[in-house]
Design a protein around this motif. Structure first.
Motif, PDB file in Angstrom:
ATOM      1  N   VAL A   1       0.935  -1.309   0.047  1.00 27.72           N
ATOM      2  CA  VAL A   1       0.152  -0.034  -0.024  1.00 27.72           C
ATOM      3  C   VAL A   1       0.898   1.172  -0.059  1.00 27.72           C
ATOM      4  CG1 VAL A   1      -1.558   1.476   1.528  1.00 27.72           C
ATOM      5  CG2 VAL A   1      -1.941  -0.922   1.185  1.00 27.72           C
TER       6      VAL A   1
ATOM      7  N   SER B   1       2.081   4.598   1.197  1.00 29.23           N
ATOM      8  CA  SER B   1       1.615   5.126   2.366  1.00 29.23           C
ATOM      9  C   SER B   1       2.263   6.410   2.426  1.00 29.23           C
ATOM     10  CB  SER B   1       2.068   4.452   3.510  1.00 29.23           C
ATOM     11  OG  SER B   1       1.408   2.955   3.595  1.00 29.23           O
TER      12      SER B   1
ATOM     13  N   SER C   1      -3.389   0.581  -4.925  1.00 28.30           N
ATOM     14  CA  SER C   1      -3.188   2.002  -4.720  1.00 28.30           C
ATOM     15  C   SER C   1      -4.344   2.651  -4.933  1.00 28.30           C
ATOM     16  CB  SER C   1      -2.222   2.591  -5.623  1.00 28.30           C
ATOM     17  OG  SER C   1      -1.917   4.101  -5.402  1.00 28.30           O
TER      18      SER C   1
ATOM     19  N   THR D   1     -10.198   6.639   2.140  1.00 34.25           N
ATOM     20  CA  THR D   1      -9.921   6.197   3.294  1.00 34.25           C
ATOM     21  C   THR D   1     -11.254   5.634   4.029  1.00 34.25           C
ATOM     22  OG1 THR D   1     -10.390   8.382   4.083  1.00 34.25           O
ATOM     23  CG2 THR D   1      -8.062   7.553   3.293  1.00 34.25           C
TER      24      THR D   1
ATOM     25  N   ASP E   1      -6.029   4.167   5.013  1.00 27.68           N
ATOM     26  CA  ASP E   1      -6.206   3.854   3.669  1.00 27.68           C
ATOM     27  C   ASP E   1      -7.237   2.459   3.768  1.00 27.68           C
ATOM     28  OD1 ASP E   1      -4.684   3.368   0.753  1.00 27.68           O
ATOM     29  OD2 ASP E   1      -5.134   1.427   1.820  1.00 27.68           O
TER      30      ASP E   1
ATOM     31  N   LYS F   1      -3.678   8.951   3.886  1.00 26.57           N
ATOM     32  CA  LYS F   1      -3.743   9.503   2.288  1.00 26.57           C
ATOM     33  C   LYS F   1      -3.831  11.085   2.531  1.00 26.57           C
ATOM     34  CE  LYS F   1      -3.276   5.616   0.414  1.00 26.57           C
ATOM     35  NZ  LYS F   1      -2.235   5.458  -0.763  1.00 26.57           N
TER      36      LYS F   1
END
Length: 430
Positions: free
Chosen positions: A94, A96, A128, A132, A147, A186
């Motif tokens: 992910v 971040s 990706s 959220t 996320d 995010k």
């Protein structure tokens, strides 16, 4: 489009400013290092001993990876991914990185690609998304966002470099807590962490990071410390329940490992390149002394004038923080992705970071403008320091005024003779 094309009068004003002769110096720092060839072995041993993981057959584990240019990052991430697979898990990566990458899913994936973090090199999916979810509230009752892909996973693993922050001081600065509070949050969540201003960042990074530990299935973090040469100094595997206690001690070590410009204060600091892969503000103010809000953090040298000559390829036009320079080259302006760094500046709430310094057509004029505008300096022997960037300080260039100083200063080894600066036909340094 050049914003400089018709400024012949400006060029004429500085064209006769003399440039000092320069010489190269190697800076020597006492720094431990884990050789690249041993990264996998060292990290595998620590994962087995310290991660606390047991068999995770079929569990989906999110591996959080940020946007910084970290030494040995692909090997570190791949080792973690392979370890999780050996434990029976199905890991995925992910991005971040808060609002970096233009605050788009594809942009953040592109940032990882520039760091050689791809589905092929890591042998696992990269999910990706900028979506959220609220995972709970922090101790002050504020919602904490994470996320969506990471929040819905069966576990989260963090990979974070621990180092002094560029804007504030606290028990937790850049590192594991910040990755949870801002990186995994995010753009939307990062904005919430920033929206009380820089003066409250230390508090909010802690509160929101701790809330992620309390409300999400964080398994462990890989904490990375780098030495003064931008090499891996230490690797630590820290279980989620130990992050709050252990990170401050690792941050203290990170301060001790930081490089510096041993020549000290100068009239003009020339920075060859800046970028988000180098520092959150393009160049690290802990080195340059150019803190955007010095009431919250101090350090580094004092330079009367700073010029920035280029952007790194990996920053993808995000020149967030170039306001910390006084003069930039036309190349910096041409490569700037205004949308990317405006989003970054709006998210951080510090709009000053999006201001553009004076733009000059080439490197020669950038340096000459800085020299001409210095006050109280020796015009015949100005103190000029040139660095590649704030991550790579082993080899630097100093002007003639430092010649005798360098010869008698511990940690400085003169490696070249005095020579004129060399420019190409466009007026840019070789």
């Amino acid at each position: 489009m050049s914003i400089y094309s018709s400024r012949d009068k400006v060029s004429a004003l500085v064209k006769d400013v003399p440039l000092p002769r320069m010489f190269r110096v190697r800076q020597v720092f006492q720094s431990p290092e884990i050789p690249s060839a041993k990264i996998r072995k060292v990290l595998e041993e620590k994962l087995v001993l310290d991660s606390g993981c047991i068999r995770m057959d079929g569990k989906r584990i999110a591996v959080a990876v940020g946007s910084r240019g970290i030494c040995n990052l692909p090997e570190i991430v791949r080792t973690v991914v392979d370890y999780l697979k050996d434990m029976g898990a199905s890991p995925f990566i992910v991005p971040s990185m808060g609002s970096h990458g233009g605050a788009t899913a594809e942009g953040q994936k592109c940032v990882l690609r520039s760091l050689n973090i791809t589905e092929d090199t890591m042998n696992c999916p990269i999910l990706s998304s900028m979506e959220t979810v609220c995972v709970g509230r922090n101790e002050e009752g504020r919602e904490v966002l994470v996320d969506k892909n990471a929040a819905e996973a069966d576990g989260i693993v963090l990979i974070a470099r621990i180092k002094p922050h560029t804007a504030f001081r606290g028990r937790y600065e850049s590192g594991m807590m910040k990755m949870m509070a801002i990186g995994l949050a995010k753009q939307k969540g990062a904005e919430r962490t920033h929206n009380e201003g820089v003066g409250n960042l230390a508090k909010n990074v802690y509160l929101n990071g701790k809330a992620v530990i309390d409300h999400c299935k964080v398994l462990f973090a890989v904490g990375i410390l780098e030495n003064a040469y931008d090499q891996t100094a230490e690797l630590h595997v820290v279980r989620a329940g130990d992050i709050e206690e252990r990170e401050p001690g690792l941050l203290k070590k990170a301060f001790e490992y930081m490089p510096r410009i041993l020549a000290g204060d100068c009239d003009v600091l020339v920075v060859d390149r800046v970028g988000k892969n180098i520092s959150g503000e393009g160049m690290d103010p802990n080195i340059t002394g150019r803190f955007i809000l010095p009431e919250y953090a101090q350090g580094g040298i004092c330079a009367q004038k700073v010029t920035i000559l280029d952007l790194t390829e990996e920053t993808h036009g995000n020149c967030h923080g170039i306001c910390n320079g006084d003069v930039v080259s036309q190349a910096v302006f041409d490569k700037a992705d205004f949308e990317a760094f405006y989003i970054n500046s709006i998210t951080s709430t510090v709009l000053t970071l999006a201001k553009i310094p004076m733009v000059m057509r080439n490197h020669r004029e950038c340096i000459q403008v800085c020299l001409r505008s210095c006050v109280g300096t020796d015009r015949e022997r100005p103190k000029v320091v040139r660095i590649e960037d704030t991550l790579h300080l082993e080899k630097i260039w100093l002007s003639e005024a430092y010649w005798e100083i360098a010869k008698r200063t511990d940690g400085m080894v003169v490696e070249g003779d005095l020579a004129e600066m060399e420019f190409d036909e466009k007026g840019d340094l070789f």
